[in-house]
Design a protein around this motif. Structure first.
Motif, PDB file in Angstrom:
ATOM      1  N   GLU A  93      38.516  34.606  35.899  1.00 23.21           N
ATOM      2  CA  GLU A  93      38.068  35.796  36.643  1.00 23.21           C
ATOM      3  C   GLU A  93      39.224  36.457  37.380  1.00 23.21           C
ATOM      4  O   GLU A  93      39.334  37.682  37.402  1.00 23.21           O
ATOM      5  N   ILE A  94      40.085  35.652  37.971  1.00 24.12           N
ATOM      6  CA  ILE A  94      41.229  36.185  38.710  1.00 24.12           C
ATOM      7  C   ILE A  94      42.168  36.925  37.758  1.00 24.12           C
ATOM      8  O   ILE A  94      42.605  38.039  38.043  1.00 24.12           O
ATOM      9  N   ILE A  95      42.450  36.328  36.624  1.00 20.96           N
ATOM     10  CA  ILE A  95      43.354  36.949  35.650  1.00 20.96           C
ATOM     11  C   ILE A  95      42.769  38.261  35.140  1.00 20.96           C
ATOM     12  O   ILE A  95      43.456  39.286  35.097  1.00 20.96           O
ATOM     13  N   VAL A  96      41.493  38.267  34.768  1.00 19.90           N
ATOM     14  CA  VAL A  96      40.857  39.483  34.251  1.00 19.90           C
ATOM     15  C   VAL A  96      40.825  40.562  35.334  1.00 19.90           C
ATOM     16  O   VAL A  96      41.107  41.741  35.055  1.00 19.90           O
ATOM     17  N   ASP A  97      40.516  40.189  36.573  1.00 19.49           N
ATOM     18  CA  ASP A  97      40.510  41.174  37.668  1.00 19.49           C
ATOM     19  C   ASP A  97      41.896  41.773  37.881  1.00 19.49           C
ATOM     20  O   ASP A  97      42.027  42.971  38.131  1.00 19.49           O
ATOM     21  N   LEU A  98      42.939  40.956  37.772  1.00 22.24           N
ATOM     22  CA  LEU A  98      44.302  41.470  37.910  1.00 22.24           C
ATOM     23  C   LEU A  98      44.644  42.445  36.788  1.00 22.24           C
ATOM     24  O   LEU A  98      45.286  43.474  37.017  1.00 22.24           O
ATOM     25  N   ILE A 102      45.211  47.085  37.034  1.00 25.51           N
ATOM     26  CA  ILE A 102      46.368  47.885  36.634  1.00 25.51           C
ATOM     27  C   ILE A 102      46.041  49.369  36.782  1.00 25.51           C
ATOM     28  O   ILE A 102      46.898  50.166  37.161  1.00 25.51           O
ATOM     29  N   ALA A 103      44.785  49.749  36.541  1.00 26.77           N
ATOM     30  CA  ALA A 103      44.377  51.155  36.670  1.00 26.77           C
ATOM     31  C   ALA A 103      44.587  51.671  38.093  1.00 26.77           C
ATOM     32  O   ALA A 103      44.837  52.854  38.289  1.00 26.77           O
ATOM     33  N   ASN A 104      44.516  50.794  39.076  1.00 21.65           N
ATOM     34  CA  ASN A 104      44.737  51.201  40.471  1.00 21.65           C
ATOM     35  C   ASN A 104      46.216  51.389  40.790  1.00 21.65           C
ATOM     36  O   ASN A 104      46.552  52.037  41.774  1.00 21.65           O
ATOM     37  N   VAL A 112      40.812  50.468  32.796  1.00 24.76           N
ATOM     38  CA  VAL A 112      41.257  49.405  31.894  1.00 24.76           C
ATOM     39  C   VAL A 112      40.033  48.575  31.549  1.00 24.76           C
ATOM     40  O   VAL A 112      39.378  48.012  32.424  1.00 24.76           O
ATOM     41  N   GLU A 113      39.720  48.533  30.269  1.00 26.20           N
ATOM     42  CA  GLU A 113      38.629  47.690  29.771  1.00 26.20           C
ATOM     43  C   GLU A 113      39.263  46.428  29.198  1.00 26.20           C
ATOM     44  O   GLU A 113      40.263  46.492  28.476  1.00 26.20           O
ATOM     45  N   VAL A 114      38.695  45.277  29.533  1.00 20.73           N
ATOM     46  CA  VAL A 114      39.234  44.008  29.052  1.00 20.73           C
ATOM     47  C   VAL A 114      38.196  43.328  28.164  1.00 20.73           C
ATOM     48  O   VAL A 114      37.040  43.182  28.553  1.00 20.73           O
TER      49      VAL A 114
END
Length: 138
Positions: A93-98, A102-104, A112-114
């Motif tokens: 979750e932390i990695i995906v949130d980071l 990137i869009a911010n 950014v869609e993951v």
């Protein structure tokens, strides 16, 4: 003073032309889709796996970065296809949130869609030589 229909029409036409010119100038000032992909990869190289001394890009977790220009906003949207070192990764979750954040941090990037995939599964062969060296595998 009342304006005639002709005067209102001219003002409306001029305003539309001015707005179109501003939109075209904005779009022209934005990076291309390919340039945005390069910028996003640079951001990915700044995100480190919390459990390893290697960034997620060189670790081989990123399979694809595709950016396109949104027709309405004129801004970029990117889709990142990635994996994790394991399906039970406690830091997923932390990695995906980071990655999404990137869009911010990147001007002109709206979203950014993951997509997380596990096929093909991650392995040490996915790592760059730089990552292998950092982990003492070379």
């Amino acid at each position: 003073m009342h304006r005639t229909a002709k005067e209102n029409s001219m003002n409306e036409t001029e305003l539309k032309a001015q707005m179109q010119a501003q939109k075209e100038a904005f779009v022209a000032s934005q990076p291309s889709d390919a340039d945005m992909e390069v910028l996003v990869v640079a951001h990915l190289k700044q995100i480190y796996d919390p459990e390893l001394p290697v960034d997620i890009y060189n670790l081989g977790l990123i399979y694809e970065v595709k950016c396109h220009t949104d027709e309405v906003s004129g801004l970029k949207k990117c889709k990142i296809v990635m994996t994790l070192t394991s399906a039970t990764c406690s830091m997923s979750e932390i990695i995906v949130d980071l990655v999404k954040s990137i869009a911010n941090r990147q001007e002109g990037l709206e979203e950014v869609e993951v997509e997380i995939v596990f096929d093909p599964p991650w392995s040490q062969e996915s790592m760059t030589d730089e990552a292998k060296l950092a982990m003492g595998l070379l």
